[in-house]
Design an enzyme around this catalytic site. Structure first.
Site, PDB file in Angstrom:
ATOM      1  N   ASP A 197       0.860  -1.183   0.000  1.00 56.70           N
ATOM      2  CA  ASP A 197       0.000   0.000   0.000  1.00 56.70           C
ATOM      3  C   ASP A 197       0.898   1.236   0.000  1.00 56.70           C
ATOM      4  O   ASP A 197       2.128   1.141   0.013  1.00 56.70           O
ATOM      5  CB  ASP A 197      -0.927  -0.007   1.222  1.00 56.70           C
ATOM      6  CG  ASP A 197      -2.217   0.778   0.980  1.00 56.70           C
ATOM      7  OD1 ASP A 197      -3.292   0.252   1.285  1.00 56.70           O
ATOM      8  OD2 ASP A 197      -2.149   1.917   0.488  1.00 56.70           O
ATOM      9  N   GLY A 221       4.446   1.267  -1.888  1.00 53.30           N
ATOM     10  CA  GLY A 221       4.643   1.520  -3.306  1.00 53.30           C
ATOM     11  C   GLY A 221       3.379   1.974  -3.980  1.00 53.30           C
ATOM     12  O   GLY A 221       2.345   2.189  -3.346  1.00 53.30           O
ATOM     13  N   ASP A 222       3.464   2.099  -5.305  1.00 48.31           N
ATOM     14  CA  ASP A 222       2.370   2.589  -6.135  1.00 48.31           C
ATOM     15  C   ASP A 222       1.985   1.480  -7.101  1.00 48.31           C
ATOM     16  O   ASP A 222       2.782   1.075  -7.945  1.00 48.31           O
ATOM     17  CB  ASP A 222       2.841   3.830  -6.898  1.00 48.31           C
ATOM     18  CG  ASP A 222       1.768   4.427  -7.795  1.00 48.31           C
ATOM     19  OD1 ASP A 222       0.722   3.779  -8.009  1.00 48.31           O
ATOM     20  OD2 ASP A 222       1.983   5.541  -8.299  1.00 48.31           O
ATOM     21  N   PHE A 223       0.748   0.970  -6.981  1.00 52.79           N
ATOM     22  CA  PHE A 223       0.370  -0.173  -7.820  1.00 52.79           C
ATOM     23  C   PHE A 223       0.193   0.179  -9.295  1.00 52.79           C
ATOM     24  O   PHE A 223       0.009  -0.709 -10.122  1.00 52.79           O
ATOM     25  CB  PHE A 223      -0.848  -0.914  -7.284  1.00 52.79           C
ATOM     26  CG  PHE A 223      -2.056  -0.082  -6.916  1.00 52.79           C
ATOM     27  CD1 PHE A 223      -2.555   0.899  -7.754  1.00 52.79           C
ATOM     28  CD2 PHE A 223      -2.701  -0.318  -5.712  1.00 52.79           C
ATOM     29  CE1 PHE A 223      -3.676   1.636  -7.417  1.00 52.79           C
ATOM     30  CE2 PHE A 223      -3.834   0.417  -5.354  1.00 52.79           C
ATOM     31  CZ  PHE A 223      -4.316   1.396  -6.210  1.00 52.79           C
ATOM     32  N   HIS A 241     -12.790  -0.882  -7.750  1.00 54.69           N
ATOM     33  CA  HIS A 241     -13.949   0.008  -7.885  1.00 54.69           C
ATOM     34  C   HIS A 241     -13.590   1.487  -7.743  1.00 54.69           C
ATOM     35  O   HIS A 241     -14.395   2.352  -8.094  1.00 54.69           O
ATOM     36  CB  HIS A 241     -15.049  -0.378  -6.888  1.00 54.69           C
ATOM     37  CG  HIS A 241     -14.799   0.068  -5.481  1.00 54.69           C
ATOM     38  ND1 HIS A 241     -15.811   0.328  -4.584  1.00 54.69           N
ATOM     39  CD2 HIS A 241     -13.646   0.304  -4.797  1.00 54.69           C
ATOM     40  CE1 HIS A 241     -15.310   0.701  -3.431  1.00 54.69           C
ATOM     41  NE2 HIS A 241     -14.002   0.692  -3.523  1.00 54.69           N
TER      42      HIS A 241
END
Length: 330
Positions: A197, A221-223, A241
């Site tokens: 996350d 991190g950044d997904f 969503h």
């Protein structure tokens, strides 16, 4: 009997009820009535509010079944108002407070979203919802509390509904405080986990906000850039969503590229059903349109996302809560 015009008028005044709920939640009125009924004058003295004004709002909510006027200007608890107590584990109190704050203001520009398909929040506040929250710690904390309350029961339901026995490592993508991963690991001692996350979520999880997380690596991190590689299962609960189709496919494709050759992606979401039946998810979908630009989807729409990401949609697994698991394989 309510005539159609009166029903429409009541619907049109829905904002009055929602804001009244927010005010009594902010004032902790339900907590103050926990030990028995009180006069509105006493409640006003405790909350530093105008007694007559507070009475009019309490009377409005009593007409909706929230609170009960037991005698003139005296109010008691009902089943609904008891759920607004701050000591109730699954209370919707913080969710009501949150959606009736900045999102409520953004809804005044609903027409912008309908005309453009873009979130009115950005138009109202000058930046996206998540970027705005990053600049406002108090509101971000309320948002996190609201999400925890909204997730009560659903994390356990997802962990219970899926058989993780054949696998060794699970990555919870966008797992926030780690409630879901904690529930999964508690049921499957052979599993190791990765919580992935943003740094704020990882910090909260390390502090134990989401429960005990043994055998877990904490990775920030950044997904949209990458996700941890080499796991059997990638779980995304209430993540997809939040995003439009293009960004949702980007996230799913990052999971596909990172997973083992026989790995799978589990998307846990509440599915929108066809027909005219009232469903809370349809209200939430309108919220997503206006606030984040996300979408609550049908099974067919989720299947299309998987296909666009190079994944094979396998099945839908129901749970005991209004959330389902959509499984996809490489």
């Amino acid at each position: 009997m309510t005539i159609p015009a009166e029903k429409l008028i009541r619907l049109g005044f829905g904002f009055a009820v929602s804001q009244a709920l927010r005010v009594v939640a902010d004032l902790e009125i339900a907590d103050r009535l926990a030990d028995g009924e009180q006069s509105v004058d006493d409640l006003a003295a405790q909350t530093s509010t105008h007694a007559d004004a507070l009475y009019r709002i309490m009377r409005l909510l009593a007409a909706e079944g929230v609170f009960r006027e037991t005698s003139e200007r005296r109010f008691g608890q009902t089943e609904l108002s008891s759920l607004l107590r701050s000591d109730q584990r699954s209370s919707p109190r913080d969710l009501i407070r949150m959606i009736n704050s900045e999102p409520y203001l953004a809804f005044a520009q609903l027409g912008h979203s309908v005309q453009t398909g873009l979130p009115a929040f950005d138009e109202t506040f000058g930046k996206s919802r998540f970027d705005w929250l990053a600049d406002h710690p108090a509101e971000a904390a309320l948002f996190q509390s609201a999400m925890i309350a909204l997730s009560q029961g659903s994390n356990e339901a997802v962990a219970e509904a899926y058989d993780f026995t054949p696998f060794s490592k699970v990555v919870d993508i966008g797992g926030g405080h780690g409630q879901l991963l904690s529930a999964i690991l508690a049921r499957h001692p052979h599993l190791s986990g990765v919580l992935y996350d943003l740094p704020s979520g990882i910090a909260a999880a390390r502090a134990g906000a989401g429960g005990h997380l043994p055998r877990t690596d904490f990775v920030a991190g950044d997904f949209f850039e990458s996700v941890p590689a080499g796991a059997d299962v990638y779980v995304l609960k209430k993540v997809i969503h939040d995003w439009n189709d293009e960004k949702a496919v980007m996230i799913l494709r990052k999971c596909r590229d990172a997973m083992k050759s026989d790995g799978r992606v589990l998307v846990a979401e509440t599915i929108v059903h066809s027909g005219n039946e009232p469903e809370s998810i349809k209200l939430i979908d309108a919220q997503m349109l206006v606030v984040t630009g996300g979408v609550e989807r049908t099974v067919t729409q989720y299947a299309a996302l998987f296909e666009a990401a190079g994944l094979r949609f396998e099945r839908v697994i129901p749970t005991v809560r209004p959330i389902s698991i959509l499984e996809a394989l490489r």
